[in-house]
Motif scaffolding. Structure first.
Motif, PDB file in Angstrom:
ATOM      1  N   ILE A 111       0.850  -1.191   0.000  1.00 49.12           N
ATOM      2  CA  ILE A 111       0.000   0.000   0.000  1.00 49.12           C
ATOM      3  C   ILE A 111       0.886   1.242   0.000  1.00 49.12           C
ATOM      4  N   ILE A 112       0.693   2.074  -1.007  1.00 48.09           N
ATOM      5  CA  ILE A 112       1.483   3.296  -1.103  1.00 48.09           C
ATOM      6  C   ILE A 112       0.518   4.475  -1.055  1.00 48.09           C
ATOM      7  N   VAL A 113       0.689   5.310  -0.051  1.00 45.03           N
ATOM      8  CA  VAL A 113      -0.192   6.471   0.091  1.00 45.03           C
ATOM      9  C   VAL A 113       0.672   7.706  -0.093  1.00 45.03           C
ATOM     10  N   ASP A 114       0.410   8.407  -1.161  1.00 43.48           N
ATOM     11  CA  ASP A 114       1.274   9.539  -1.513  1.00 43.48           C
ATOM     12  C   ASP A 114       0.982  10.751  -0.620  1.00 43.48           C
ATOM     13  N   GLU A 115       1.757  11.819  -0.827  1.00 43.39           N
ATOM     14  CA  GLU A 115       1.700  12.978   0.071  1.00 43.39           C
ATOM     15  C   GLU A 115       0.283  13.519   0.261  1.00 43.39           C
ATOM     16  N   GLY A 116      -0.089  13.684   1.519  1.00 43.13           N
ATOM     17  CA  GLY A 116      -1.368  14.293   1.856  1.00 43.13           C
ATOM     18  C   GLY A 116      -2.592  13.452   1.532  1.00 43.13           C
ATOM     19  N   ALA A 117      -2.400  12.229   1.093  1.00 45.28           N
ATOM     20  CA  ALA A 117      -3.535  11.361   0.748  1.00 45.28           C
ATOM     21  C   ALA A 117      -3.959  10.556   1.976  1.00 45.28           C
ATOM     22  N   SER A 118      -5.168   9.975   1.913  1.00 42.14           N
ATOM     23  CA  SER A 118      -5.582   9.140   3.028  1.00 42.14           C
ATOM     24  C   SER A 118      -6.447   7.977   2.561  1.00 42.14           C
ATOM     25  N   VAL A 119      -6.340   6.862   3.295  1.00 35.88           N
ATOM     26  CA  VAL A 119      -7.116   5.673   2.937  1.00 35.88           C
ATOM     27  C   VAL A 119      -7.294   4.774   4.159  1.00 35.88           C
ATOM     28  N   THR A 120      -8.439   4.075   4.185  1.00 35.70           N
ATOM     29  CA  THR A 120      -8.652   3.000   5.155  1.00 35.70           C
ATOM     30  C   THR A 120      -8.812   1.707   4.370  1.00 35.70           C
ATOM     31  N   TYR A 121      -8.058   0.719   4.749  1.00 33.92           N
ATOM     32  CA  TYR A 121      -8.104  -0.573   4.061  1.00 33.92           C
ATOM     33  C   TYR A 121      -8.543  -1.628   5.066  1.00 33.92           C
ATOM     34  N   ILE A 122      -9.492  -2.461   4.653  1.00 35.01           N
ATOM     35  CA  ILE A 122     -10.024  -3.473   5.573  1.00 35.01           C
ATOM     36  C   ILE A 122      -9.831  -4.849   4.983  1.00 35.01           C
ATOM     37  N   GLU A 123      -9.336  -5.763   5.815  1.00 29.23           N
ATOM     38  CA  GLU A 123      -9.097  -7.119   5.364  1.00 29.23           C
ATOM     39  C   GLU A 123      -9.700  -8.052   6.418  1.00 29.23           C
TER      40      GLU A 123
ATOM     41  N   ALA B  42       0.518  11.882   4.975  1.00 30.95           N
ATOM     42  CA  ALA B  42      -0.477  10.875   4.568  1.00 30.95           C
ATOM     43  C   ALA B  42      -1.127  10.246   5.799  1.00 30.95           C
ATOM     44  N   PHE B  43      -2.292   9.650   5.572  1.00 35.05           N
ATOM     45  CA  PHE B  43      -2.978   8.904   6.644  1.00 35.05           C
ATOM     46  C   PHE B  43      -3.345   7.520   6.115  1.00 35.05           C
ATOM     47  N   VAL B  44      -2.992   6.487   6.844  1.00 36.02           N
ATOM     48  CA  VAL B  44      -3.359   5.121   6.471  1.00 36.02           C
ATOM     49  C   VAL B  44      -3.909   4.407   7.694  1.00 36.02           C
ATOM     50  N   ARG B  45      -5.069   3.833   7.532  1.00 37.42           N
ATOM     51  CA  ARG B  45      -5.589   2.951   8.575  1.00 37.42           C
ATOM     52  C   ARG B  45      -5.779   1.577   7.956  1.00 37.42           C
ATOM     53  N   TYR B  46      -5.167   0.580   8.559  1.00 37.45           N
ATOM     54  CA  TYR B  46      -5.231  -0.780   8.033  1.00 37.45           C
ATOM     55  C   TYR B  46      -5.964  -1.639   9.070  1.00 37.45           C
ATOM     56  N   VAL B  47      -7.140  -2.116   8.707  1.00 38.41           N
ATOM     57  CA  VAL B  47      -7.978  -2.855   9.653  1.00 38.41           C
ATOM     58  C   VAL B  47      -8.001  -4.329   9.255  1.00 38.41           C
ATOM     59  N   THR B  48      -7.684  -5.197  10.183  1.00 42.71           N
ATOM     60  CA  THR B  48      -7.715  -6.642   9.903  1.00 42.71           C
ATOM     61  C   THR B  48      -8.489  -7.348  10.992  1.00 42.71           C
ATOM     62  N   ILE B  49      -9.373  -8.252  10.589  1.00 40.07           N
ATOM     63  CA  ILE B  49      -9.888  -9.219  11.563  1.00 40.07           C
ATOM     64  C   ILE B  49      -9.617 -10.585  10.978  1.00 40.07           C
TER      65      ILE B  49
ATOM     66  N   LEU C 177       6.105   2.245   6.866  1.00 44.14           N
ATOM     67  CA  LEU C 177       7.124   3.281   6.926  1.00 44.14           C
ATOM     68  C   LEU C 177       6.388   4.618   6.895  1.00 44.14           C
ATOM     69  N   ALA C 178       6.599   5.434   7.932  1.00 43.40           N
ATOM     70  CA  ALA C 178       5.876   6.710   8.023  1.00 43.40           C
ATOM     71  C   ALA C 178       6.836   7.876   7.839  1.00 43.40           C
ATOM     72  N   HIS C 179       6.586   8.675   6.804  1.00 42.59           N
ATOM     73  CA  HIS C 179       7.415   9.860   6.547  1.00 42.59           C
ATOM     74  C   HIS C 179       6.880  11.046   7.358  1.00 42.59           C
ATOM     75  N   GLU C 180       7.400  12.259   7.074  1.00 40.43           N
ATOM     76  CA  GLU C 180       7.081  13.431   7.898  1.00 40.43           C
ATOM     77  C   GLU C 180       5.577  13.612   8.091  1.00 40.43           C
ATOM     78  N   PHE C 181       5.195  13.725   9.324  1.00 42.12           N
ATOM     79  CA  PHE C 181       3.823  14.040   9.738  1.00 42.12           C
ATOM     80  C   PHE C 181       2.769  13.075   9.171  1.00 42.12           C
ATOM     81  N   ALA C 182       3.207  11.905   8.774  1.00 38.73           N
ATOM     82  CA  ALA C 182       2.251  10.875   8.345  1.00 38.73           C
ATOM     83  C   ALA C 182       1.703  10.169   9.581  1.00 38.73           C
ATOM     84  N   THR C 183       0.494   9.605   9.438  1.00 41.58           N
ATOM     85  CA  THR C 183      -0.087   8.806  10.520  1.00 41.58           C
ATOM     86  C   THR C 183      -0.391   7.411   9.988  1.00 41.58           C
ATOM     87  N   VAL C 184       0.065   6.410  10.731  1.00 39.49           N
ATOM     88  CA  VAL C 184      -0.234   5.027  10.368  1.00 39.49           C
ATOM     89  C   VAL C 184      -0.992   4.388  11.522  1.00 39.49           C
TER      90      VAL C 184
END
Lengths: 470, 247
Positions: free
Chosen positions: A222-234, A259-266, A282-289
């Motif tokens: 999963i690649i989330v470019d600058e300032g983008a955001s996504v939630t992924y559920i598996e 960037a913001f990434v939320r990865y949800v797994t059950i 891998l979280a770059h400047e001011f990114a949230t994982v």
């Protein structure tokens, strides 16, 4: 006697809902066991570029040469010669639900996937055995440049992105099972979110192991470019089989600046599955994982979602639950590396053990020298439902920077008799009372899930609790 | 069916110590009984034993409901028969949303009810005890004041709609306004098919509830029974005059 009847019917419905399997209709499978020839055959079947074949072959050597880890759970019973490393269920990836073969569709129907999609999902990728058979992405997202593919297709359609980022966060030599995955990977999701694009609906994939003794080594990038955001559920449920099954996924997440990434797994594997997963971001400047990680079932799970806080001001939030029943060992935890200034991390881990099940929390927090303004809080709560069950915490801290603010809190509790009596005095039977207490205990996790997942998780826990009374 | 609760010559001990020593009391639907008595006389023990707490041992005597012994029944079976206990110290359940708990309680006590009936009953209960609907999102009893917890007990009483309710010091910790609300809520249940045992130290709540019978429990036995005028006498004179040997 009525108790027994009730128990049997609960088990029967569990089998019915999660333990079913359809007749295998594979069009190609490799012979059991691993070898260079098997790796070459997989790569040839997939028409891969030479660099990927070389990557696989290199990883196979690493796997063979690396000793089996002696920490965590018991890995000595895995018979690598009895595993089929690749199995392809049908010729091509489908894009419309109508085109999916009937028996496979039947499986997904029983898991409720089409309904889930209709309601709120932005895209659905479902992995059946080793290839993704069904894949669709909301048209609006596609117009914005969002790429959501299975990994095999991504390798063909997005070769530059895949080559640039594949194994960049989890290199083949990271650990024995990352090497195994790199050698034999098949399927998994590839996601690219372009700069500034905010994906408001969660993207989802659903994984299942259906064929006996099939190793499933999906690879997600999963690649989330600058300032983008996504939630992924598996989400995962697996059929019940009598022989051991191996699941060894690798998930790599790259969160660029802001960037913001939320990865949800059950995951709810059947109790014979070895679930050995490497997940790292891998979280770059001011990114949230954020890793939201729920582990039920399996024989042994070893999984430690990690975040490398590489850029200044990056944040990691990790929220996990583990539920270990009879004969199950959930060895879960997290690794967080603070490698830049003003990075923050928060970990909340909840575990429930019953009928002799075992949960472990294994955590590493590292703060590199010179990284000022770092804060990290870790909270681990374990709930033991009986005297046979076990829970351990293994925290490791490597703090090289004096100014870091670090907090670690661990609690172990038992079911409280006063709570059980209170709820029973309201007309709830013992199983219902215990289930409500357990659901309350993991509520910090459940409340972060989309409604449908929360409902499914609560149902699973209620089923587990009904089985434990009597 | 008369659904009377009959406590017959009940002897109860906990951790080997005798607490109730031959208590006899009959509560019929339609009646409000008050139970008073000094601290340690066994009032809360009686409430727990009626509800089926596993920590108490009934050494002799019996508790009958509708003519049948309930001693072998689990707490949830007793609740389903129509018995209810409002706890003196309600238990906190972290993470359990009050609304979903109350729904579970309602389904357990009203097996054939519809969701809409619960919604109406819940809205009514919130209004009667004077709590905002938003309370339903909070975890059960967690972080509530003593008075709020008591109101939540009364909400559970209203939603359970039992035949016989035991209120264990529901009035303690309530200010005068809250006390009026709670008493009013209980009074809405009053009917020929609802009976109650109200355990209290104070006459205040009894002025609102107007009990038919008042009993005084001393050292595990009913030392005195009377009508609604007994509490006034107790408030003036204390319990000492009821002891066989004055203390």
């Amino acid at each position: 006697m009525s108790q027994n009847t009730e128990l049997q019917s609960v088990n029967a419905s569990y089998e019915e809902k999660y333990g079913f399997h359809d007749a295998e209709t594979a069009v190609f499978r490799t012979k059991q066991g691993m070898s260079e020839d098997v790796v070459r055959e997989i790569s040839k079947q997939k028409n891969e570029p030479a660099w990927m074949l070389n990557k696989r072959l290199e990883a196979l050597k690493i796997f063979v040469n690396k000793p089996t880890p002696m920490w965590g759970g018991d890995l000595t019973k895995i018979d690598y010669d009895k595993i089929t490393y690749y199995l392809k269920p049908n010729e091509k990836t489908e894009h419309s639900w109508d085109d999916v073969p009937a028996d496979i569709k039947n499986t997904f129907d029983r898991l409720g996937i089409p309904e889930a999609e209709k309601k709120f999902l932005g895209g659905v990728g479902a992995q059946y055995e080793s290839e993704t058979v069904y894949h669709k992405l909301n048209e609006d997202l596609a117009k914005q440049g969002v790429i959501f593919l299975d990994m095999d297709t991504a390798l063909k359609q997005q070769p530059e992105l895949v080559q640039k980022y594949f194994a960049s966060v989890v290199p083949s030599g990271d650990n024995k099972f990352a090497a195994l995955n790199t050698a034999f990977w098949s399927g998994g999701s590839f996601i690219y979110i372009p700069k500034g694009v905010k994906v408001n609906l969660p993207l989802q994939a659903y994984f299942r192991i259906n064929a006996k003794n099939v190793g499933q080594f999906e690879r997600t990038l999963i690649i989330v470019d600058e300032g983008a955001s996504v939630t992924y559920i598996e989400g995962c449920t697996a059929p019940v089989y009598s022989t051991d099954s191996l699941h060894g996924a690798v998930v790599e997440v790259i969160a660029h600046k802001n960037a913001f990434v939320r990865y949800v797994t059950i995951q709810n594997w059947s109790s014979n599955v070895y679930n050995l997963v490497t997940k790292r971001a891998l979280a770059h400047e001011f990114a949230t994982v954020e890793w939201i990680d729920g582990n039920l079932g399996s024989k042994l799970t070893m999984k430690y979602p990690s975040v490398i806080l590489k850029g200044e001001g990056a944040k990691a939030n990790i929220l996990s639950i583990a539920f270990a029943g009879k004969g199950q060992h959930q060895d879960a935890g997290t690794k967080i590396l603070h490698l830049a200034k003003n990075t923050k991390s928060q970990v909340i881990s909840k575990s429930v053990s019953k009928d002799g099940g075992r949960t472990s929390y294994r955590g590493l927090i590292r703060v590199a020298k010179g990284c000022t303004g770092v804060s990290s809080t870790v909270q681990c709560d374990a709930l033991l439902l009986d005297e046979l069950s076990r829970s351990d915490t293994y925290p490791t801290m490597k703090i090289e920077e004096e100014t870091a603010s670090i907090a670690h809190e661990a609690t172990v509790g038992k079911l409280n008799e006063d709570q059980i009596f209170y709820l029973m005095s309201r007309g709830l039977n013992e199983a219902q009372a215990k289930a409500l207490i357990v659901l309350g205990f993991i509520n910090e996790f459940t409340k972060e899930l989309p409604m449908e997942y929360a409902v499914e998780l609560n149902k699973l826990i209620e089923l587990e609790m009904e089985g434990s009374v009597g | 069916m008369n659904k009377t609760l009959e406590i017959k010559n009940l002897h109860v001990s906990a951790h080997g110590k005798a607490i109730l020593k031959g208590l006899t009391l009959t509560i019929k639907p339609g009646e409000i009984h008050a139970l008073m008595g000094p601290n340690g006389s066994g009032k809360s023990t009686l409430s727990y034993v009626i509800a089926g707490h596993p920590g108490y041992e009934v050494t002799s005597g019996d508790i009958l409901y509708d003519g049948k012994s309930i001693l072998e029944l689990s707490p949830d079976e007793r609740a389903k028969l129509g018995l209810f206990l409002a706890f003196q110290h309600p238990v906190e359940i972290p993470g359990l949303a009050m609304r979903s708990f109350l729904f579970t309680l309602y389904k357990a006590t009203h097996p054939n009810s519809k969701a809409i009936e619960f919604q109406r009953a819940l809205a009514n209960a919130f209004e009667l005890v004077g709590l905002p609907q938003g309370f339903g999102d909070r975890a059960l009893n967690v972080g509530l004041s003593g008075g709020e917890k008591k109101r939540v007990e009364i909400m559970q009483l209203l939603l359970s709609a039992p035949t016989i309710a035991v209120l264990d010091e529901t009035d303690s910790g309530l200010d005068i306004d809250s006390l009026k609300l709670v008493a009013h809520a209980v009074n809405t249940l009053r009917s020929p098919t609802f009976g109650s045992l109200v355990i209290t130290h104070y006459n205040r709540i009894l002025e609102h509830l107007k009990p038919d019978h008042v009993h005084v429990l001393i050292d595990g036995k009913i030392a005195q029974s009377g009508d609604a005028t007994l509490p006034t006498k107790l408030e003036k004179q204390g319990y000492a005059w009821l002891h066989e040997v004055p203390v």
